[in-house]
Enzyme design. Sequence first.
Site, PDB file in Angstrom:
ATOM      1  CB  SER A  31      35.173   6.782 -19.540  1.00  7.42           C
ATOM      2  OG  SER A  31      35.392   8.131 -19.230  1.00  7.42           O
ATOM      3  CG  ASP A  59      42.434   8.008 -22.819  1.00  9.16           C
ATOM      4  OD1 ASP A  59      42.260   9.215 -22.580  1.00  9.16           O
ATOM      5  OD2 ASP A  59      41.768   7.110 -22.272  1.00  9.16           O
ATOM      6  CG  HIS A 106      38.603   9.094 -22.957  1.00  9.59           C
ATOM      7  ND1 HIS A 106      39.100   8.156 -22.077  1.00  9.59           N
ATOM      8  CD2 HIS A 106      37.300   9.298 -22.585  1.00  9.59           C
ATOM      9  CE1 HIS A 106      38.166   7.820 -21.201  1.00  9.59           C
ATOM     10  NE2 HIS A 106      37.068   8.492 -21.486  1.00  9.59           N
TER      11      HIS A 106
END
Length: 395
Positions: free
Chosen positions: A154, A320, A353
């Site tokens: 991320s 995601d 995610h």
Amino acid sequence: MLDENAHEPTTRDGTFTDADGLALDCGRRLDSYTLAYQTYGTLNVERSNAILVCHALTGDQHAASRHPRTGKPGWWSEMIGPGKSVDTRRFFVICANILGGCMGSSGPSSIDPATGRHYGLGFPVITIGDMVRAQVRLLDHLGIDRLFAVIGGSMGGMQVLDFAAKHGARTFSALAIATAARHSSQNIAFHEVGRQAVMADPAWQGGSYLERGEQPRKGLAVARMAAHITYLSDEALHRKFGRNLQQGGAVGFSFDPDFQVESYLHHQGFRFVDRFDANSYLYITRAMDYFDLAGEFGGTLANAFKKDTPRFCVISFTSDWLYPTRESRAIVQALTAVAADVSFVEIRSDNGHDAFLLNEPDLFATVTGFLEAGARMLKIAPAGQEGERSGQGRP
């Protein structure tokens, strides 16, 4: 994947204060700043086994040790430790709280030495590049000229990309997970909703809430609730909650939480405010929004990787929707365009995610394979198997 005898790795707390200061992308300068960090494992004599782990938006330096505020395992305890994918019997792991954070590193809740008061909105706007430059200074402080790997998911993946593009000679390999080379307009939009929720809370007081001994808890909780939805997939939410109602099994004809998913979000939101600073949330989300690696290199992402490109692994997850696979493919295409050594894996998962933080066997296997192959290339042996080449190093 996990060793049955695995346990929490040996941890050391550290604090690095850079009295030389740091010039920032915004044009301002921090005359001095501090990074709080933790290390796991032992640095070998050759100083060739160091891995820098970069954390995501709401993470911190407690990657594999219990969090001092929540008492919960570190955010990547599944990944880092003896016998795990990032094996602390072989690697020396460093994880620092980013510049702008609120767990010991300099950020808006820190005291401004010029005024003796909390910075608040007086703290300069920071970028992903600023965070990475501060971490490079930390590596200098630790006497590590070149990393074995820089790893992150991320926002941590954004730091990995920035590190590889601007400091590529300082790492042998890079592993970017569930990330993107720039923030999409949709992601910027979600962040703006969160920031507006914080700033709309009357307790925010123009960012000076710490001077008044309070926190914009409701606004920050709403920001977290909105963001948390983006971390999950529709499938994961449906699997967990469906349309299940709270106890009693009937709607209440009110605006109190009726559905279990509502209570879950309330819990996530208000648990978050106990460990995070509202102004840090504003600054860090802004840094992510500003991130555009191609934009910094003439609009062509491949230009970012033309020089000293490390060996790369890029990982995405099928569900995601915050950083979908097409974002990872764009990174891979840019690396391929400069003939970089890059591997790419799209992992099938319905965890959205957040899959990079969860028990995902295919993720563990991919990370293990990438790191172990690199360790064989550099002849980095696990502790106790170094022969005559290694021994106890510092710090």
